[in-house]
Design a protein around this motif. Structure first.
Motif, PDB file in Angstrom:
ATOM      1  N   ARG A   7      26.093   3.158  21.492  1.00  0.00           N
ATOM      2  CA  ARG A   7      26.137   2.171  20.412  1.00  0.00           C
ATOM      3  C   ARG A   7      25.256   2.603  19.247  1.00  0.00           C
ATOM      4  O   ARG A   7      25.599   2.391  18.082  1.00  0.00           O
ATOM      5  CB  ARG A   7      25.676   0.810  20.937  1.00  0.00           C
ATOM      6  N   ARG A  10      27.141   5.258  17.300  1.00  0.00           N
ATOM      7  CA  ARG A  10      28.207   4.658  16.508  1.00  0.00           C
ATOM      8  C   ARG A  10      27.639   3.913  15.304  1.00  0.00           C
ATOM      9  O   ARG A  10      28.229   3.924  14.221  1.00  0.00           O
ATOM     10  CB  ARG A  10      29.033   3.703  17.377  1.00  0.00           C
ATOM     11  N   SER A  11      26.494   3.264  15.502  1.00  0.00           N
ATOM     12  CA  SER A  11      25.861   2.548  14.395  1.00  0.00           C
ATOM     13  C   SER A  11      25.439   3.508  13.289  1.00  0.00           C
ATOM     14  O   SER A  11      25.621   3.224  12.108  1.00  0.00           O
ATOM     15  CB  SER A  11      24.657   1.762  14.910  1.00  0.00           C
ATOM     16  N   ARG A  12      24.871   4.656  13.675  1.00  0.00           N
ATOM     17  CA  ARG A  12      24.471   5.651  12.675  1.00  0.00           C
ATOM     18  C   ARG A  12      25.678   6.194  11.934  1.00  0.00           C
ATOM     19  O   ARG A  12      25.647   6.384  10.720  1.00  0.00           O
ATOM     20  CB  ARG A  12      23.690   6.788  13.345  1.00  0.00           C
ATOM     21  N   HIS A  13      26.747   6.466  12.662  1.00  0.00           N
ATOM     22  CA  HIS A  13      27.967   6.971  12.019  1.00  0.00           C
ATOM     23  C   HIS A  13      28.527   5.931  11.050  1.00  0.00           C
ATOM     24  O   HIS A  13      28.982   6.280   9.955  1.00  0.00           O
ATOM     25  CB  HIS A  13      29.014   7.310  13.084  1.00  0.00           C
ATOM     26  N   THR A  14      28.486   4.673  11.452  1.00  0.00           N
ATOM     27  CA  THR A  14      28.984   3.611  10.573  1.00  0.00           C
ATOM     28  C   THR A  14      28.163   3.533   9.299  1.00  0.00           C
ATOM     29  O   THR A  14      28.704   3.389   8.193  1.00  0.00           O
ATOM     30  CB  THR A  14      28.953   2.258  11.293  1.00  0.00           C
ATOM     31  N   ARG A  15      26.833   3.616   9.432  1.00  0.00           N
ATOM     32  CA  ARG A  15      25.966   3.575   8.249  1.00  0.00           C
ATOM     33  C   ARG A  15      26.253   4.745   7.319  1.00  0.00           C
ATOM     34  O   ARG A  15      26.277   4.593   6.100  1.00  0.00           O
ATOM     35  CB  ARG A  15      24.490   3.584   8.666  1.00  0.00           C
ATOM     36  N   ILE A  17      29.085   6.373   7.014  1.00  0.00           N
ATOM     37  CA  ILE A  17      30.375   6.152   6.360  1.00  0.00           C
ATOM     38  C   ILE A  17      30.231   5.138   5.232  1.00  0.00           C
ATOM     39  O   ILE A  17      30.791   5.309   4.143  1.00  0.00           O
ATOM     40  CB  ILE A  17      31.422   5.689   7.400  1.00  0.00           C
ATOM     41  N   VAL A  18      29.462   4.074   5.491  1.00  0.00           N
ATOM     42  CA  VAL A  18      29.262   3.056   4.464  1.00  0.00           C
ATOM     43  C   VAL A  18      28.537   3.646   3.253  1.00  0.00           C
ATOM     44  O   VAL A  18      28.911   3.396   2.097  1.00  0.00           O
ATOM     45  CB  VAL A  18      28.474   1.863   5.036  1.00  0.00           C
TER      46      VAL A  18
END
Length: 237
Positions: A7, A10-15, A17-18
């Motif tokens: 998790r 995934r959170s780092r990847h999401t940040r 991408i944002v």
């Protein structure tokens, strides 16, 4: 435990991408605002003419934007090569290498662009601090803040020895002093001002603060490499 780690990844990847999305939107917004003035220089640039393209602000900015895909390709090539050799943080170091050059070169070009009377008039100095600052105007101040902003943003990410706001401030001041000296020595019909040095250095430092989250955990180690600095979570009993 693995679920928590997954998790976190995934959170780092999401940040990431944002952040990339926001950066792309910012670039698109700036391009939208500058589209009409930049297009004024497009015919000259497409024809390969020096005058009207490479000797104007609009022309230089336009060519810098046109070169962005090439810069991205260079980042990809460098990162792929470094990843193949097992280098640490291949994408970050590659982006920093290209970003420092691509983001600084156009501003250096504009700063060292000869004036109409270059070579005919002697160099001019303005050594009284803050005297020129009041005459720069908002655009002049913003332009001077951006001259070494890319250097200040990416240099501490690339070189652990520069991972410090005071060092970036000093680096910006030294680089700006060299530019102002070149303007004076080569008689470029420009005023070599101490205020330019001050604002350029502050711009580099502010950019370093903007990228601090990506370099504040690094420290210099033997061999020129960098490694994370362990952060203590508590004291031993």
């Amino acid at each position: 435990m693995n679920h928590i780690a997954s998790r976190s990844v995934r959170s780092r990847h999401t940040r990431r991408i944002v952040l990339l999305g926001l950066a792309a939107l910012g670039v698109a917004g700036v391009a939208r605002i500058l589209w009409r003035p930049l297009m004024m220089s497009a015919p000259m640039c497409m024809a390969g003419r020096w005058h009207g393209c490479f000797d104007t602000f609009n022309g230089v900015v336009l060519m810098a934007l046109v070169a962005l895909p090439l810069a991205a390709l260079v980042v990809w090539a460098l990162a792929s090569r470094r990843r193949a050799t097992g280098a640490a943080s291949p994408w970050r170091t590659s982006l920093a290498d290209v970003g420092m050059i691509h983001g600084t070169a156009p501003f250096l070009w504009l700063t060292l662009m000869p004036g109409a009377a270059a070579g005919l008039v002697p160099g001019r100095l303005s050594l009284i601090p803050l005297r020129d600052l009041v005459t720069m105007g908002p655009l002049g101040i913003v332009g001077n803040l951006l001259v070494f902003a890319a250097l200040g943003f990416f240099a501490p990410m690339r070189f652990a020895v520069l991972a410090s706001v005071p060092r970036i401030l000093a680096l910006g001041a030294v680089c700006s002093t060299l530019v102002e000296t070149a303007q004076y020595v080569f008689r470029l019909d420009r005023v070599s001002s101490v205020d330019d040095v001050l604002v350029n250095a502050v711009g580099a430092a502010l950019a370093a603060l903007a990228s601090r989250r990506w370099w504040r955990g690094t420290a210099e180690v033997p061999g020129g490499r960098s490694r994370p600095v362990p952060v203590p979570t508590g004291r031993a009993a």
